[in-house]
Design an enzyme around this catalytic site. Structure first.
Site, PDB file in Angstrom:
ATOM      1  N   TYR A   1       0.700  -1.078  -0.110  1.00  0.00           N
ATOM      2  CA  TYR A   1       0.070  -0.266   0.028  1.00  0.00           C
ATOM      3  C   TYR A   1       0.540   1.146  -0.063  1.00  0.00           C
ATOM      4  O   TYR A   1       1.211   1.330   0.914  1.00  0.00           O
ATOM      5  CB  TYR A   1      -0.498   0.100   1.316  1.00  0.00           C
ATOM      6  CG  TYR A   1      -2.315  -0.202   1.045  1.00  0.00           C
ATOM      7  CD1 TYR A   1      -3.058   0.686   0.244  1.00  0.00           C
ATOM      8  CD2 TYR A   1      -3.277  -1.253   1.160  1.00  0.00           C
ATOM      9  CE1 TYR A   1      -4.652   0.077  -0.167  1.00  0.00           C
ATOM     10  CE2 TYR A   1      -4.303  -1.544   0.955  1.00  0.00           C
ATOM     11  CZ  TYR A   1      -4.950  -0.811  -0.003  1.00  0.00           C
ATOM     12  OH  TYR A   1      -5.912  -1.347   0.061  1.00  0.00           O
TER      13      TYR A   1
ATOM     14  N   ARG B   1      -2.463  -2.974 -17.976  1.00  0.00           N
ATOM     15  CA  ARG B   1      -4.055  -1.825 -17.988  1.00  0.00           C
ATOM     16  C   ARG B   1      -3.357  -0.621 -17.096  1.00  0.00           C
ATOM     17  O   ARG B   1      -3.217  -1.083 -15.863  1.00  0.00           O
ATOM     18  CB  ARG B   1      -5.782  -3.300 -17.287  1.00  0.00           C
ATOM     19  CG  ARG B   1      -5.677  -4.125 -18.244  1.00  0.00           C
ATOM     20  CD  ARG B   1      -7.125  -4.881 -18.599  1.00  0.00           C
ATOM     21  NE  ARG B   1      -7.749  -3.335 -18.779  1.00  0.00           N
ATOM     22  CZ  ARG B   1      -8.230  -4.274 -20.595  1.00  0.00           C
ATOM     23  NH1 ARG B   1      -7.747  -5.018 -20.573  1.00  0.00           N
ATOM     24  NH2 ARG B   1      -9.156  -2.802 -20.383  1.00  0.00           N
TER      25      ARG B   1
ATOM     26  N   LYS C   1      -3.138   0.594 -24.324  1.00  0.00           N
ATOM     27  CA  LYS C   1      -3.421  -0.671 -25.942  1.00  0.00           C
ATOM     28  C   LYS C   1      -2.423  -0.078 -26.912  1.00  0.00           C
ATOM     29  O   LYS C   1      -1.558  -0.774 -26.722  1.00  0.00           O
ATOM     30  CB  LYS C   1      -4.511   0.658 -26.313  1.00  0.00           C
ATOM     31  CG  LYS C   1      -5.406   0.800 -25.556  1.00  0.00           C
ATOM     32  CD  LYS C   1      -7.062   1.906 -25.638  1.00  0.00           C
ATOM     33  CE  LYS C   1      -8.117   1.952 -24.839  1.00  0.00           C
ATOM     34  NZ  LYS C   1      -8.478   2.412 -23.984  1.00  0.00           N
TER      35      LYS C   1
ATOM     36  N   ASP D   1      -7.395  13.062 -24.681  1.00  0.00           N
ATOM     37  CA  ASP D   1      -7.323  11.611 -23.995  1.00  0.00           C
ATOM     38  C   ASP D   1      -7.063  11.091 -25.860  1.00  0.00           C
ATOM     39  O   ASP D   1      -7.183  11.051 -26.305  1.00  0.00           O
ATOM     40  CB  ASP D   1      -8.500  11.464 -24.501  1.00  0.00           C
ATOM     41  CG  ASP D   1      -9.024  10.287 -23.951  1.00  0.00           C
ATOM     42  OD1 ASP D   1      -8.111   8.726 -23.907  1.00  0.00           O
ATOM     43  OD2 ASP D   1      -9.740   9.505 -22.969  1.00  0.00           O
TER      44      ASP D   1
ATOM     45  N   GLU E   1      -0.464   4.382  -0.413  1.00  0.00           N
ATOM     46  CA  GLU E   1      -1.013   5.796  -0.002  1.00  0.00           C
ATOM     47  C   GLU E   1      -0.524   6.694  -0.353  1.00  0.00           C
ATOM     48  O   GLU E   1      -0.058   7.220   0.944  1.00  0.00           O
ATOM     49  CB  GLU E   1      -2.712   6.557   0.731  1.00  0.00           C
ATOM     50  CG  GLU E   1      -3.373   5.567  -0.108  1.00  0.00           C
ATOM     51  CD  GLU E   1      -3.990   4.399   0.587  1.00  0.00           C
ATOM     52  OE1 GLU E   1      -2.817   3.636   0.809  1.00  0.00           O
ATOM     53  OE2 GLU E   1      -5.254   4.038   1.192  1.00  0.00           O
TER      54      GLU E   1
ATOM     55  N   THR F   1      -4.504   5.612 -21.286  1.00  0.00           N
ATOM     56  CA  THR F   1      -4.601   4.298 -20.658  1.00  0.00           C
ATOM     57  C   THR F   1      -3.586   4.129 -21.381  1.00  0.00           C
ATOM     58  O   THR F   1      -2.504   4.542 -22.276  1.00  0.00           O
ATOM     59  CB  THR F   1      -6.139   3.689 -20.931  1.00  0.00           C
ATOM     60  OG1 THR F   1      -5.560   3.862 -22.966  1.00  0.00           O
ATOM     61  CG2 THR F   1      -7.439   3.477 -21.118  1.00  0.00           C
TER      62      THR F   1
HETATM   63  N1  DSN Z   1     -13.351   0.087 -24.102  1.00  0.00           N
HETATM   64  C1  DSN Z   1     -11.999   0.981 -25.107  1.00  0.00           C
HETATM   65  C2  DSN Z   1     -12.274   1.083 -26.327  1.00  0.00           C
HETATM   66  O1  DSN Z   1     -12.610   0.102 -26.285  1.00  0.00           O
HETATM   67  O2  DSN Z   1     -12.087   1.668 -27.448  1.00  0.00           O
HETATM   68  C3  DSN Z   1     -12.317   2.289 -24.738  1.00  0.00           C
HETATM   69  O3  DSN Z   1     -12.290   2.878 -23.475  1.00  0.00           O
END
Ligand code: DSN
Length: 421
Positions: A57, A238, A232, A203, A59, A229
């Site tokens: 942990y 993740r 991707k 974003d 924080e 994120t």
């Molecule tokens: N769920 C994602 C996507 O598939 O584009 C976006 O966050």
């Protein structure tokens, strides 16, 4: 002698679950994954994700924690933060968001009061739930104004976006998309935001790997805040991350913790540090360029086979196919393709006449196939298989034959992070 419970493998303690993991491994190995938001994390990223850092942990932030024992965790988080800043050329970074939605929510929490105006791209036109769509907390707690793409070109329409911004004077303007196949002009967004005195948030969840590699223009010089994120095109664990100008650091850090989240997921932070180091290599730059080259090759091969593509093609990792002219709903096509070992998702197209749960399109992306080393010849084969399956979605013999051919092709392109058993 029996081993202590804590030392046993999953196969020993939970064979039922282990079988599911092995089967999922095989599914990922034997199919062509075209979901543009998915990828194969490297073996090193998976190793960090499964490390003992999950036990701690923390924080707070490095040097200012609410728990002792942070001698090493502080170093891990600083490594991730510094690598993020260096890779993207950002003044400051927060690597604690649990994923993209909490990252966006933290930014809104930092700068908006409930009822304030937030402007983002409408979900059915390629935006994201958290850009103010009505079913999301971001559409319910804030006064969300949504821009769309141009009715004819299906591209971002900066005259319309500027007019909407002038009319509503949002406090935040968000650029970024989950289903937009073209380059986003971040400088144009920044200009509009400056004019109406809005904070400009980009974003880049879908394209952060392309931005890191320099194959898509970066919003970092133009935006106050950039969210992403990490799993991707960036090919990390993740998670989520926020890059920002230094002047916003305090507000954003306070919004992430203690505003929105508790303890950071240290195993994810470590895996992100690994991924950021991977993304800084020349090999990754070649990878990112190949994602785009593959997307263009697949788009061309699909067009040649009569598929109608939103905007007519792709300049990034993503292709949006409008199946209206093929007389097949997106969901029927996606399900038939899945049976044939080609995994994509059904998706709305701009100004879709069908419902979001049964829309007109499918969304494709090349990050996963490119991680396996597939190139233009494989994209042509893929387009041919897709054309066959979409023409006869109910033909089980056909989908089985294609699934076997896909699996055979996949054997020649091992997926990162998946052991060959
Ligand atoms: N769920 C994602 C996507 O598939 O584009 C976006 O966050």
């Amino acid at each position: 002698m029996t081993k202590n419970l804590g030392l046993r493998t999953i196969a020993e303690t939970d064979p039922e679950l282990w079988e599911l993991i092995l089967a999922e491994e095989q599914r990922q190995a034997r199919t062509m994954r075209l979901i543009p938001s998915e990828n194969y994390a490297s073996a090193a990223v998976l190793e960090a994700t499964g490390s003992v850092l999950t036990n701690k942990y923390s924080e707070g932030y490095p040097g200012r924690r609410y728990y002792e024992g942070q001698q090493l965790i502080d170093q891990v988080e600083k490594l991730a933060r510094n690598r993020a800043k260096a890779l993207f050329g950002a003044e400051a970074a927060n690597v604690q968001p649990y994923s993209g939605s909490p990252a966006n929510l933290a930014v809104y929490f930092a700068f908006l009061d409930p009822g304030d105006t937030l402007m983002g791209m409408a979900l059915p036109h390629g935006g994201h739930l958290t850009h103010g769509w009505n079913v999301s907390i971001t559409g319910k707690y804030y006064n969300a104004v949504q821009y769309t793409v141009h009715p004819e070109t299906h591209r971002l329409d900066f005259d319309a976006i500027r007019a909407l911004a002038r009319e509503h004077r949002p406090k935040i303007i968000v650029a970024g998309a989950t289903a937009y196949p073209r380059i986003i002009d971040f400088a144009a967004f920044a200009d509009i935001a400056r004019e109406v005195e809005a904070l400009f948030v980009a974003d880049i969840a879908h394209i952060s790997g392309l931005v890191a590699a320099g194959v898509h223009p970066s919003p970092v010089p133009h935006a106050d805040v950039v969210t992403t994120t990490t799993h991707k095109t960036l090919r990390g664990p993740r998670g989520g991350m926020i890059l920002m100008k230094k002047k916003h650091r305090k507000a954003i850090n306070n919004a992430v913790f203690p505003g929105l989240q508790g303890g950071p997921h240290n195993h994810t932070t470590a895996a992100l540090a690994v991924a950021l180091a991977e993304a800084a290599t020349d090999e990754f730059k070649v990878y990112a360029q190949q994602i785009v080259d593959n997307s263009k090759a697949l788009a061309e091969a699909l067009s040649e086979r009569g598929f109608e593509l939103v905007t007519g093609g792709s300049d990034n990792h993503l292709i949006l196919v409008d199946l209206t002219s093929k007389n097949i709903p997106g969901k029927v096509a996606a399900q038939a393709l899945d049976r044939a070992g080609i995994v994509c998702n059904y998706n709305t197209v701009p100004f879709d006449k069908r419902k979001p749960f049964d829309p007109s399109g499918i969304r494709l992306g090349t990050p996963s196939l490119t991680s396996r080393g597939m190139k233009q010849p494989e994209m042509v084969k893929l387009a041919q298989w897709m054309a066959e399956v979409v023409a006869k979605p109910e033909d089980e013999a056909l989908t089985t034959r294609v699934a076997n051919e896909v699996a055979e092709l996949c054997k020649g392109f091992p997926a990162p992070g998946i052991p060959i058993r």
